[in-house]
Design a protein around this motif. Structure first.
Motif, PDB file in Angstrom:
ATOM      1  N   ASN B  28       0.828  -1.211   0.000  1.00  0.00           N
ATOM      2  CA  ASN B  28       0.000   0.000   0.000  1.00  0.00           C
ATOM      3  C   ASN B  28       0.870   1.272   0.000  1.00  0.00           C
ATOM      4  N   HIS B  29       2.031   1.170  -0.631  1.00  0.00           N
ATOM      5  CA  HIS B  29       2.929   2.319  -0.712  1.00  0.00           C
ATOM      6  C   HIS B  29       2.511   3.252  -1.837  1.00  0.00           C
ATOM      7  N   ASP B  30       2.691   4.553  -1.583  1.00  0.00           N
ATOM      8  CA  ASP B  30       2.328   5.546  -2.594  1.00  0.00           C
ATOM      9  C   ASP B  30       3.409   5.718  -3.647  1.00  0.00           C
ATOM     10  N   ALA B  31       4.660   5.720  -3.215  1.00  0.00           N
ATOM     11  CA  ALA B  31       5.766   6.054  -4.109  1.00  0.00           C
ATOM     12  C   ALA B  31       6.494   4.797  -4.565  1.00  0.00           C
ATOM     13  N   MET B  32       6.891   4.799  -5.832  1.00  0.00           N
ATOM     14  CA  MET B  32       7.648   3.682  -6.394  1.00  0.00           C
ATOM     15  C   MET B  32       8.798   4.210  -7.232  1.00  0.00           C
ATOM     16  N   TYR B  33       9.844   3.404  -7.326  1.00  0.00           N
ATOM     17  CA  TYR B  33      11.101   3.839  -7.950  1.00  0.00           C
ATOM     18  C   TYR B  33      11.680   2.715  -8.811  1.00  0.00           C
ATOM     19  N   TRP B  34      12.393   3.117  -9.856  1.00  0.00           N
ATOM     20  CA  TRP B  34      13.194   2.189 -10.637  1.00  0.00           C
ATOM     21  C   TRP B  34      14.644   2.654 -10.612  1.00  0.00           C
ATOM     22  N   TYR B  35      15.533   1.691 -10.271  1.00  0.00           N
ATOM     23  CA  TYR B  35      16.964   1.939 -10.271  1.00  0.00           C
ATOM     24  C   TYR B  35      17.631   0.964 -11.237  1.00  0.00           C
ATOM     25  N   ARG B  44      21.525   3.850  -9.781  1.00  0.00           N
ATOM     26  CA  ARG B  44      21.162   5.132 -10.381  1.00  0.00           C
ATOM     27  C   ARG B  44      19.663   5.154 -10.651  1.00  0.00           C
ATOM     28  N   LEU B  45      19.044   6.277 -10.326  1.00  0.00           N
ATOM     29  CA  LEU B  45      17.595   6.393 -10.415  1.00  0.00           C
ATOM     30  C   LEU B  45      17.160   6.642 -11.847  1.00  0.00           C
ATOM     31  N   ILE B  46      16.212   5.823 -12.334  1.00  0.00           N
ATOM     32  CA  ILE B  46      15.717   5.950 -13.697  1.00  0.00           C
ATOM     33  C   ILE B  46      14.445   6.799 -13.712  1.00  0.00           C
ATOM     34  N   TYR B  47      13.437   6.360 -13.015  1.00  0.00           N
ATOM     35  CA  TYR B  47      12.158   7.064 -12.901  1.00  0.00           C
ATOM     36  C   TYR B  47      11.607   6.835 -11.497  1.00  0.00           C
ATOM     37  N   TYR B  48      10.741   7.754 -11.067  1.00  0.00           N
ATOM     38  CA  TYR B  48      10.013   7.530  -9.839  1.00  0.00           C
ATOM     39  C   TYR B  48       8.623   8.130  -9.944  1.00  0.00           C
ATOM     40  N   SER B  49       7.748   7.589  -9.111  1.00  0.00           N
ATOM     41  CA  SER B  49       6.348   8.023  -9.114  1.00  0.00           C
ATOM     42  C   SER B  49       5.900   8.157  -7.666  1.00  0.00           C
ATOM     43  N   GLN B  50       5.370   9.314  -7.322  1.00  0.00           N
ATOM     44  CA  GLN B  50       4.937   9.531  -5.941  1.00  0.00           C
ATOM     45  C   GLN B  50       3.432   9.381  -5.788  1.00  0.00           C
ATOM     46  N   LYS B  57      11.183  11.937 -14.178  1.00  0.00           N
ATOM     47  CA  LYS B  57      12.449  11.377 -14.617  1.00  0.00           C
ATOM     48  C   LYS B  57      13.461  11.434 -13.481  1.00  0.00           C
ATOM     49  N   GLY B  58      14.277  10.379 -13.424  1.00  0.00           N
ATOM     50  CA  GLY B  58      15.398  10.381 -12.511  1.00  0.00           C
ATOM     51  C   GLY B  58      16.644  10.874 -13.221  1.00  0.00           C
ATOM     52  N   ASP B  59      17.779  10.317 -12.821  1.00  0.00           N
ATOM     53  CA  ASP B  59      19.051  10.807 -13.353  1.00  0.00           C
ATOM     54  C   ASP B  59      19.408  10.217 -14.723  1.00  0.00           C
ATOM     55  N   ILE B  60      18.829   9.065 -15.060  1.00  0.00           N
ATOM     56  CA  ILE B  60      19.217   8.382 -16.315  1.00  0.00           C
ATOM     57  C   ILE B  60      17.987   7.878 -17.056  1.00  0.00           C
ATOM     58  N   LYS B  71      -1.914   1.859  -8.206  1.00  0.00           N
ATOM     59  CA  LYS B  71      -1.025   2.118  -7.076  1.00  0.00           C
ATOM     60  C   LYS B  71      -0.021   0.981  -6.893  1.00  0.00           C
ATOM     61  N   GLU B  72      -0.458  -0.259  -7.156  1.00  0.00           N
ATOM     62  CA  GLU B  72       0.386  -1.415  -6.883  1.00  0.00           C
ATOM     63  C   GLU B  72       1.428  -1.695  -7.946  1.00  0.00           C
ATOM     64  N   SER B  73       1.328  -1.064  -9.105  1.00  0.00           N
ATOM     65  CA  SER B  73       2.123  -1.496 -10.246  1.00  0.00           C
ATOM     66  C   SER B  73       2.887  -0.334 -10.867  1.00  0.00           C
ATOM     67  N   PHE B  74       4.128  -0.584 -11.241  1.00  0.00           N
ATOM     68  CA  PHE B  74       4.972   0.463 -11.834  1.00  0.00           C
ATOM     69  C   PHE B  74       5.896  -0.195 -12.865  1.00  0.00           C
ATOM     70  N   PRO B  75       5.370  -0.603 -14.020  1.00  0.00           N
ATOM     71  CA  PRO B  75       6.200  -1.282 -15.018  1.00  0.00           C
ATOM     72  C   PRO B  75       7.195  -0.346 -15.702  1.00  0.00           C
ATOM     73  N   LEU B  76       8.342  -0.892 -16.030  1.00  0.00           N
ATOM     74  CA  LEU B  76       9.410  -0.154 -16.706  1.00  0.00           C
ATOM     75  C   LEU B  76       9.638  -0.761 -18.084  1.00  0.00           C
ATOM     76  N   THR B  77       9.588   0.062 -19.117  1.00  0.00           N
ATOM     77  CA  THR B  77       9.888  -0.405 -20.470  1.00  0.00           C
ATOM     78  C   THR B  77      11.274   0.082 -20.873  1.00  0.00           C
TER      79      THR B  77
END
Lengths: 115, 115
Positions: B28-35, B44-50, B57-60, B71-77
């Protein structure tokens, strides 16, 4: 912006010997500090954190770290290491202001325990 | 059990193909991140969602895209525009809100190899 420096990329240590993994950071704002551990082919696990209060923080498996504001350091130590401590260790910082959740990681230190 | 799931653990793709990495959390977390993790470079941070339907966008971020429809899902392409996609990808999540510090929890990671 924040940055984290872990000068030692690899640290070999004999079993039961003490170890110190170094971490220095740079930031224009106050920060929270963390050490994460990563076992091979796994995600990261939080080892310990400094948010405020006592500058010496401890983990449940014998690691400790001390926040030194004047030297901008947060070195990780253990008085006697075990084979199971073999892993990669990452130092990280996060601005302490509310709403900024971005973590900045160091490049990691691979700790190898020699039997 | 609550946690973060990343699938698959190992992924192989041919050069020039887009590939989507899955990240699901039931915390039940609000924020998600891809490294992205590369040897000797840390995370290194790619994207994040709060929040749902919003991401930054993150750094790369170049060569990557994300969505946050639930809320539960944060797919990265990983698109064909990413010049060096072979890496270990880690997803993380945390709560956000009035609490000033929230620990980031990490998934087990997906190792992507582009042939």
């Amino acid at each position: 912006a924040q940055s984290v420096t872990q000068l030692d990329s690899q640290v070999p240590v004999f079993e039961e010997a003490p170890v110190e993994l170094r971490c220095n950071y740079s930031s224009s704002v106050s920060v929270y500090l963390f050490w994460y551990v990563q076992y091979p082919n796994q995600g990261l696990q939080l080892l310990l954190k400094y948010l405020s209060g006592s500058t010496l923080v401890e983990s449940i498996n014998g690691f400790e770290a001390e926040f030194n504001k004047s030297q901008t350091s947060f070195h990780l130590r253990k008085p006697s290491v075990h084979i199971s401590d073999t892993a990669e260790y990452f130092c990280a910082v996060k601005p302490s202001n509310f709403g900024n959740e971005k973590l900045t990681f160091g490049t990691g230190t691979r700790l190898t325990i020699i039997p | 059990d609550g946690g973060i799931t990343q699938s698959p653990k190992y992924l192989f793709r041919k050069e020039g193909q887009n590939v989507t990495l899955s990240c699901e959390q039931n915390l039940n977390h609000d924020a998600m991140y891809w490294y992205r993790q590369d040897p000797g470079q840390g995370l290194r941070l790619i994207y994040y969602s709060q929040i749902v339907n919003d991401f930054q966008k993150g750094d790369i971020a170049e060569g990557y895209s994300v969505s946050r429809e639930k809320k539960e899902s944060f797919p990265l392409t990983v698109t064909s525009a990413q010049k060096n996609p072979t890496a270990f990808y880690l997803c993380a999540s945390t709560t956000s809100g009035r609490i000033s510090y929230n620990e980031q929890f990490f998934g087990p990671g997906t190792r992507l190899t582009v042939l």
